[in-house]
Design a protein around this motif. Structure first.
Motif, PDB file in Angstrom:
ATOM      1  N   ASP A  29       0.818  -1.219   0.000  1.00  0.00           N
ATOM      2  CA  ASP A  29       0.000   0.000   0.000  1.00  0.00           C
ATOM      3  C   ASP A  29       0.846   1.261   0.000  1.00  0.00           C
ATOM      4  O   ASP A  29       0.387   2.326   0.415  1.00  0.00           O
ATOM      5  CB  ASP A  29      -0.909   0.018   1.230  1.00  0.00           C
ATOM      6  N   GLU A  31       1.909   3.524  -2.164  1.00  0.00           N
ATOM      7  CA  GLU A  31       1.455   4.765  -2.790  1.00  0.00           C
ATOM      8  C   GLU A  31       0.253   5.366  -2.064  1.00  0.00           C
ATOM      9  O   GLU A  31       0.113   6.585  -1.996  1.00  0.00           O
ATOM     10  CB  GLU A  31       1.174   4.589  -4.283  1.00  0.00           C
ATOM     11  N   TYR A  32      -0.601   4.536  -1.478  1.00  0.00           N
ATOM     12  CA  TYR A  32      -1.774   5.048  -0.777  1.00  0.00           C
ATOM     13  C   TYR A  32      -1.409   5.644   0.577  1.00  0.00           C
ATOM     14  O   TYR A  32      -1.845   6.736   0.935  1.00  0.00           O
ATOM     15  CB  TYR A  32      -2.810   3.937  -0.594  1.00  0.00           C
ATOM     16  N   THR A  35       0.819   8.856   0.160  1.00  0.00           N
ATOM     17  CA  THR A  35       0.019   9.982  -0.317  1.00  0.00           C
ATOM     18  C   THR A  35      -0.870  10.520   0.799  1.00  0.00           C
ATOM     19  O   THR A  35      -0.956  11.732   1.007  1.00  0.00           O
ATOM     20  CB  THR A  35      -0.841   9.572  -1.530  1.00  0.00           C
TER      21      THR A  35
END
Length: 156
Positions: A29, A31-32, A35
């Motif tokens: 996870d 990139e989630y 971000t």
């Protein structure tokens, strides 16, 4: 999203004790979470590097060990007031990366924004024109605000 909030709270708790933060985790996870962290941490004035790897860290020539080592080198040497992702020799702005592959070394790329820097064989080059400019006072360095309105704790 809950993982992002837990990590952000941990950074806030330790914010005044450290110059920067390196978060090592799986790529599942990345990139989630990275971000979300970039939006949760409102007045961030310290470097946060999120990194990981495909191979176990104890495997010879592991991308995990290389990414972690390079992230630590950058974190101890540079003051970049952003949440970033270090992957495969490149330092990216966290909220600008996308996953492009599920195999191989080039899993993440940033199409809409250039890298913030590179680290190859522990030689670091930061592209300062790509780094956010923030005017930092000593007061700013010791306080971190979290934007928690994005989360509904009633569902947990």
């Amino acid at each position: 999203m809950e993982n992002s909030l837990q990590i952000a709270r941990r950074i806030k708790d330790d914010y005044s004790s450290f110059k920067s933060f390196v978060i090592f985790n799986t790529y599942e996870d990345l990139e989630y979470i990275s971000t979300a962290l970039s939006f949760i941490c409102k007045n961030l004035r310290k470097l946060v590097i999120y990194t990981g790897g495909l191979d176990p860290i104890n495997k010879p020539n592991s991308d995990s060990a290389a990414n972690l080592g390079s992230s630590i080198v950058i974190a101890q040497s540079y003051s970049i007031p952003e949440v970033t992702v270090f992957h495969c020799n490149y330092l990216y702005r966290a909220n600008r990366i996308s996953r492009f592959s599920c195999k191989g070394n080039q899993l993440f790329k940033s199409l809409n924004y250039p890298p913030l820097g590179t680290c190859i064989n522990r030689n670091v080059e930061i592209y300062w024109t790509n780094v956010l400019e923030r005017y930092i006072t000593n007061k700013d360095r010791s306080n971190l605000e979290l934007e928690e309105v994005l989360f509904d704790d009633s569902r947990t």
